[in-house]
Design a protein around this motif. Structure first.
Motif, PDB file in Angstrom:
ATOM      1  N   ILE A 416       0.858  -1.184   0.000  1.00  0.00           N
ATOM      2  CA  ILE A 416       0.000   0.000   0.000  1.00  0.00           C
ATOM      3  C   ILE A 416       0.893   1.231   0.000  1.00  0.00           C
ATOM      4  N   GLU A 417       0.553   2.181  -0.844  1.00  0.00           N
ATOM      5  CA  GLU A 417       1.313   3.416  -0.955  1.00  0.00           C
ATOM      6  C   GLU A 417       0.381   4.594  -0.660  1.00  0.00           C
ATOM      7  N   SER A 418       0.790   5.460   0.253  1.00  0.00           N
ATOM      8  CA  SER A 418      -0.060   6.601   0.587  1.00  0.00           C
ATOM      9  C   SER A 418       0.764   7.879   0.641  1.00  0.00           C
ATOM     10  N   HIS A 419       0.106   8.972   0.300  1.00  0.00           N
ATOM     11  CA  HIS A 419       0.706  10.308   0.357  1.00  0.00           C
ATOM     12  C   HIS A 419      -0.256  11.211   1.124  1.00  0.00           C
ATOM     13  N   PRO A 420      -0.128  11.261   2.453  1.00  0.00           N
ATOM     14  CA  PRO A 420      -1.039  12.081   3.258  1.00  0.00           C
ATOM     15  C   PRO A 420      -1.015  13.549   2.854  1.00  0.00           C
ATOM     16  N   ASP A 421       0.168  14.010   2.420  1.00  0.00           N
ATOM     17  CA  ASP A 421       0.285  15.358   1.886  1.00  0.00           C
ATOM     18  C   ASP A 421       1.440  15.355   0.898  1.00  0.00           C
ATOM     19  N   THR A 422       1.698  16.488   0.277  1.00  0.00           N
ATOM     20  CA  THR A 422       2.702  16.533  -0.781  1.00  0.00           C
ATOM     21  C   THR A 422       4.122  16.371  -0.271  1.00  0.00           C
ATOM     22  N   ASN A 423       4.316  16.451   1.054  1.00  0.00           N
ATOM     23  CA  ASN A 423       5.662  16.350   1.614  1.00  0.00           C
ATOM     24  C   ASN A 423       5.933  15.022   2.314  1.00  0.00           C
ATOM     25  N   ARG A 424       4.963  14.118   2.281  1.00  0.00           N
ATOM     26  CA  ARG A 424       5.137  12.868   3.029  1.00  0.00           C
ATOM     27  C   ARG A 424       4.588  11.688   2.240  1.00  0.00           C
ATOM     28  N   SER A 425       5.287  10.558   2.324  1.00  0.00           N
ATOM     29  CA  SER A 425       4.824   9.329   1.687  1.00  0.00           C
ATOM     30  C   SER A 425       5.072   8.154   2.616  1.00  0.00           C
ATOM     31  N   VAL A 426       4.198   7.168   2.540  1.00  0.00           N
ATOM     32  CA  VAL A 426       4.287   5.979   3.386  1.00  0.00           C
ATOM     33  C   VAL A 426       4.082   4.748   2.510  1.00  0.00           C
ATOM     34  N   LEU A 427       4.925   3.744   2.711  1.00  0.00           N
ATOM     35  CA  LEU A 427       4.823   2.484   1.976  1.00  0.00           C
ATOM     36  C   LEU A 427       4.814   1.340   2.976  1.00  0.00           C
ATOM     37  N   VAL A 428       3.820   0.451   2.875  1.00  0.00           N
ATOM     38  CA  VAL A 428       3.707  -0.714   3.754  1.00  0.00           C
ATOM     39  C   VAL A 428       3.411  -1.927   2.885  1.00  0.00           C
ATOM     40  N   GLY A 429       4.115  -3.038   3.127  1.00  0.00           N
ATOM     41  CA  GLY A 429       3.884  -4.213   2.297  1.00  0.00           C
ATOM     42  C   GLY A 429       4.300  -5.503   2.963  1.00  0.00           C
ATOM     43  N   GLY A 430       3.957  -6.596   2.317  1.00  0.00           N
ATOM     44  CA  GLY A 430       4.332  -7.929   2.769  1.00  0.00           C
ATOM     45  C   GLY A 430       4.676  -8.805   1.580  1.00  0.00           C
ATOM     46  N   GLU A 431       5.522  -9.801   1.801  1.00  0.00           N
ATOM     47  CA  GLU A 431       5.980 -10.665   0.713  1.00  0.00           C
ATOM     48  C   GLU A 431       6.146 -12.091   1.217  1.00  0.00           C
ATOM     49  N   LEU A 450       8.977 -15.376   4.679  1.00  0.00           N
ATOM     50  CA  LEU A 450       7.822 -14.529   4.959  1.00  0.00           C
ATOM     51  C   LEU A 450       8.342 -13.198   5.474  1.00  0.00           C
ATOM     52  N   ALA A 451       7.844 -12.084   4.889  1.00  0.00           N
ATOM     53  CA  ALA A 451       8.409 -10.786   5.253  1.00  0.00           C
ATOM     54  C   ALA A 451       7.341  -9.713   5.306  1.00  0.00           C
ATOM     55  N   ALA A 452       7.607  -8.701   6.118  1.00  0.00           N
ATOM     56  CA  ALA A 452       6.803  -7.483   6.174  1.00  0.00           C
ATOM     57  C   ALA A 452       7.758  -6.298   6.189  1.00  0.00           C
ATOM     58  N   TYR A 453       7.379  -5.227   5.507  1.00  0.00           N
ATOM     59  CA  TYR A 453       8.270  -4.071   5.432  1.00  0.00           C
ATOM     60  C   TYR A 453       7.469  -2.778   5.429  1.00  0.00           C
ATOM     61  N   GLY A 454       8.160  -1.706   5.745  1.00  0.00           N
ATOM     62  CA  GLY A 454       7.551  -0.388   5.718  1.00  0.00           C
ATOM     63  C   GLY A 454       8.606   0.672   5.485  1.00  0.00           C
ATOM     64  N   GLN A 455       8.211   1.746   4.845  1.00  0.00           N
ATOM     65  CA  GLN A 455       9.137   2.844   4.586  1.00  0.00           C
ATOM     66  C   GLN A 455       8.360   4.151   4.546  1.00  0.00           C
ATOM     67  N   SER A 456       8.988   5.218   5.025  1.00  0.00           N
ATOM     68  CA  SER A 456       8.350   6.534   5.004  1.00  0.00           C
ATOM     69  C   SER A 456       9.371   7.571   4.575  1.00  0.00           C
ATOM     70  N   GLU A 457       8.903   8.571   3.838  1.00  0.00           N
ATOM     71  CA  GLU A 457       9.738   9.694   3.435  1.00  0.00           C
ATOM     72  C   GLU A 457       9.049  10.988   3.847  1.00  0.00           C
ATOM     73  N   GLN A 458       9.845  11.944   4.321  1.00  0.00           N
ATOM     74  CA  GLN A 458       9.292  13.198   4.830  1.00  0.00           C
ATOM     75  C   GLN A 458      10.169  14.361   4.383  1.00  0.00           C
ATOM     76  N   GLN A 459       9.555  15.362   3.797  1.00  0.00           N
ATOM     77  CA  GLN A 459      10.254  16.582   3.428  1.00  0.00           C
ATOM     78  C   GLN A 459      10.142  17.568   4.586  1.00  0.00           C
ATOM     79  N   ILE A 460      11.307  18.019   5.093  1.00  0.00           N
ATOM     80  CA  ILE A 460      11.353  19.021   6.157  1.00  0.00           C
ATOM     81  C   ILE A 460      12.276  20.131   5.680  1.00  0.00           C
ATOM     82  N   GLY A 461      11.683  21.254   5.330  1.00  0.00           N
ATOM     83  CA  GLY A 461      12.477  22.317   4.741  1.00  0.00           C
ATOM     84  C   GLY A 461      13.025  21.870   3.405  1.00  0.00           C
ATOM     85  N   SER A 462      14.326  22.041   3.210  1.00  0.00           N
ATOM     86  CA  SER A 462      14.948  21.589   1.961  1.00  0.00           C
ATOM     87  C   SER A 462      15.426  20.149   2.037  1.00  0.00           C
ATOM     88  N   ALA A 463      15.472  19.567   3.236  1.00  0.00           N
ATOM     89  CA  ALA A 463      15.970  18.201   3.413  1.00  0.00           C
ATOM     90  C   ALA A 463      14.833  17.186   3.256  1.00  0.00           C
TER      91      ALA A 463
END
Length: 734
Positions: A416-431, A450-463
């Motif tokens: 599942i891929e979600s973008h709560p706002d333009t500066n943040r993204s969340v990825l959750v999955g299983g394999e 059997l695996a589960a994973y998650g990843q998030s990206e966040q824009q804070i200022g220019s970083a």
């Protein structure tokens, strides 16, 4: 965790709001300043799940776009990226984009290699790309021949090393994961990679993630990930024919001659496709033959591939693809040493083989079938699922005994891929992956992951910060579970905002792992005159990888530099060891015995001293390795890792004609496996490739002179590397 869970009600509300606003399909073309179409351009909306690629005619179609004002990003290899604001209404959803030629612009990051779209953003780990243009102009027949020119990468007798990750173990394992359109393709039994499963004619691009990728991809991604993107099915009727023919050089000395006429090679690939806005399909067939450049080195290869796409509704796409390949090739197991053939008084004959190995060959069959579905529920929410099957079947025919192995790898994944706002993204999955093997040298065994994973990206200022983790559970033959955690964090910071394609500083640290393959655990055979015995108690290899790098903005408009410092601390690496079996028998066994450090510098300079004419590249990798066996305080270098790797490239274009050259240098490896039991001869690699091409309309001619200086060298003991080969390729596309 609570913030992540709270995203889903918000996303549902967002989807309902967008539905009230109205969603339309944005479509149009992507072209250059001369009006020529640009194929394979990425078109997407920043901060959303919405993205697509243009077809060969430059046409694109992007579903689920909300009406109103949207921020669109367009990227293509060799062109400056375009950021623009577009006003979309229900009555006007057609927009054409024009890109400016810019050879110094960084290639867009594949949405597959990071599992998240990056519209103009760079990942925190080094990524390299082999574009369709690179594949065409190098006139290669298999993917590995093109990837071998990427800085920091070296192939050792078919096994890929990214910054020294793999080394070499004959017939077993890879510490790099291969995916095709995001589907894992490492063998289910041996864990190796079949680089000839797909013909170059069916490939659009190749992306390489350098460094540990296990936080998203799990086992085998300890050293990196290579993703092959196949050609999409465009609208309309299209066909493509590729013919190749060539010859191998004779040995440089008459005393090494082994045949009376030159060795030849040739092949043909044909593909056809038809599609519209709803569905499409393609099919490809091909055949190749090679006489080889050594004694007992001929090969026959046949393959078929197919792909379909179906878009039953707006925002939903189903892809089904598959391929089948058959190889029959003679096996020159090792060159001839004195007294083992008609040596003509020489200490060794590199083009001849030991007479006791006459008739050795391998029959190999491999196939895969994969189905994927992606549903874009709203601009801020999407889900994706896949299922796949990979089968490999080999038969080794030898004078002493025949050996066979059948390996199956079943895989399924959902995310599942979600973008709560333009500066943040969340990825959750299983394999889930299930592998089984049936072989007279590996036995009959199964392995489940059997695996589960998650990843998030966040824009804070220019970083831009990223972080994630994956938890894998492994079980062999239904036994107890072994758990492996693979976290990763990273950051990217722009260092030059004066222009759109400015400099970027990146840093990342992550953990990778590789589970022992069933072949490594249970192999029982003979190699180099020694009995190889099983070791079912092997456990996963692990490594922590750190990288800090910087990509400069274009300097004086003529060149840009990318450089990275990398450091990997690896534990429990599996290597073959000579063991004494009482009373005095020496046997070989694979063991978790090595703790290793791999550190160095990976740098690339891309130049365009004559805009639109001359493009140059320089890549250099310095690699320092240290190896320490368990229970031993002495240290030494890792085997088959050259300290210096250098690649040089230049391309000059005038109208329909282009010429180019590539040079590869690798220093002499300081150490090889089982030194003292095998012939230790080895030299530095110094290979020059020359090429020329001419295209007009639908026809293109490509001439390649590989190893033009006919440099004689070997990468592994007693195995001669390819000699000078001249190949002419003709491509007709409609």
């Amino acid at each position: 965790m609570h913030r992540t869970i709270a995203l889903f009600p918000a996303l549902a509300l967002s989807a309902a709001t967008l539905g009230a606003q109205g969603l339309v399909a944005l479509h149009g073309t992507v072209h250059d300043d001369q009006g020529a179409p640009i194929g394979h351009a990425q078109v997407g909306l920043r901060g959303t799940t919405l993205f697509t690629r243009s077809d060969a005619s430059g046409r694109y179609r992007l579903a689920q776009v909300p009406t109103g004002t949207v921020h669109v990003r367009v990227d293509a290899v060799g062109y400056a990226g375009l950021d623009t604001v577009v006003a979309i209404s229900a009555d006007s959803a057609s927009v054409d984009f024009q890109l400016r030629f810019s050879p110094l612009t960084l290639a867009p990051v594949s949405t597959v290699i990071e599992k998240l779209p990056h519209f103009g953003e760079r990942p925190a780990t080094s990524v390299a790309q082999v574009s369709e243009r690179d594949l065409d102009r190098r006139a290669v027949n298999t993917v590995d021949e093109a990837v071998d020119h990427v800085p920091g990468i070296q192939f050792v007798n078919g096994q890929i090393n990214i910054r020294g990750s793999t080394g070499y173990i004959q017939g077993l394992n890879s510490r790099v994961l291969l995916t095709v359109d995001g589907v894992p393709m490492n063998q289910g039994d041996r864990g190796g990679i079949d680089w000839d499963l797909l013909a170059v004619n069916e490939i659009e691009s190749v992306d390489i993630l350098k460094g540990a990728g296990s936080s998203l991809y799990g086992s085998a991604a300890l050293g990196g990930v290579v993703n092959v993107t196949t050609r999409d099915v465009p609208n309309g009727l299209h066909s493509r024919l590729r013919l190749t023919g060539g010859a191998y050089a004779d040995p440089p000395y008459a005393i090494w001659q082994f045949r009376s006429s030159p060795g030849l090679q040739g092949g043909a690939d044909l593909s056809a496709s038809y599609g519209n806005d709803v569905a499409g399909g393609s099919i490809a067939v091909g055949d190749r033959h090679s006489d080889g450049y050594r004694q007992q080195d001929s090969e026959d290869h046949f393959h078929m591939a197919g792909k379909t796409r179906w878009e039953p509704s707006q925002g939903v796409r189903v892809d089904i693809s598959g391929a089948w390949a058959v190889n029959r090739y003679d096996v020159p197991l090792s060159w001839c040493n004195r007294g083992k053939c008609d040596d003509r008084g020489q200490v060794f004959q590199p083009f001849m083989i030991d007479t006791t190995e006459r008739g050795a060959r391998t029959d190999s069959r491999k196939a895969y079938l994969a189905a994927q579905i992606r549903s874009t529920v709203s601009p801020g929410f999407a889900w994706q699922a896949r299922a796949s099957l990979l089968r490999t079947h080999f038969i080794d025919v030898r004078r002493s005994a025949n050996e066979y192995g059948i390996g199956d790898r079943f895989g399924t994944e959902a995310r599942i891929e979600s973008h709560p706002d333009t500066n943040r993204s969340v990825l959750v999955g299983g394999e889930v992956t299930f592998s089984r093997v049936s072989s007279d040298i590996f036995g009959s065994h199964t392995q489940a992951e059997l695996a589960a994973y998650g990843q998030s990206e966040q824009q804070i200022g220019s970083a831009r910060f990223s972080g994630g983790a994956r938890l894998d559970f492994l079980a062999v033959d239904g036994g107890s579970l072994t758990a492996v955690a693979s976290p990763r964090i990273g950051i990217t910071i722009p260092t030059d905002r004066r222009e759109q394609d400015g400099g970027i500083l990146r840093a990342s640290i992550g953990r990778g792992f590789r589970a022992p393959t069933m072949a490594e655990r249970f192999v029982h055979t003979f190699a180099l005159g020694f009995e190889v015995i099983p070791n079912p108690n092997l456990h996963p290899e692990t490594a922590w990888s750190f990288e800090i790098g910087h990509t400069t903005a274009p300097v004086l408009g003529t060149f840009r530099v990318d450089a990275a410092l990398f450091w990997t601390e690896a534990h429990d690496l599996i290597e073959p060891q000579a063991v004494l079996v009482p009373p005095d028998t020496i046997k070989i066994q694979l063991q978790n015995v090595v703790r290793a450090r791999l550190a160095g510098v990976d740098a690339t300079i891309i130049g365009a001293p004559i805009p639109n004419r001359l493009i140059t590249t320089l890549g250099y990798t310095y690699l320092s390795t240290r190896r320490r066996l368990a229970g031993d305080s002495t240290t030494g270098p890792l085997a088959f890792r050259p300290r210096h790797l250098l690649t040089l490239g230049a391309d000059y274009t005038v109208g329909s004609l282009d010429v180019g050259a590539d040079f590869r240098f690798a220093s002499r490896p300081e150490r090889i496996e089982l030194e003292g039991f095998v012939d230790p001869r080895r030299v530095p690699v110094k290979v020059l490739d020359l090429r020329a091409g001419w295209s007009r309309g639908p026809v293109a001619f490509r001439l390649l002179v590989a190893n033009a200086l006919n440099y004689i060298y070997n990468l592994v003991p007693e195995t001669l590397a390819p000699v000078r080969t001249v190949t002419l390729t003709v491509v007709w596309a409609h």
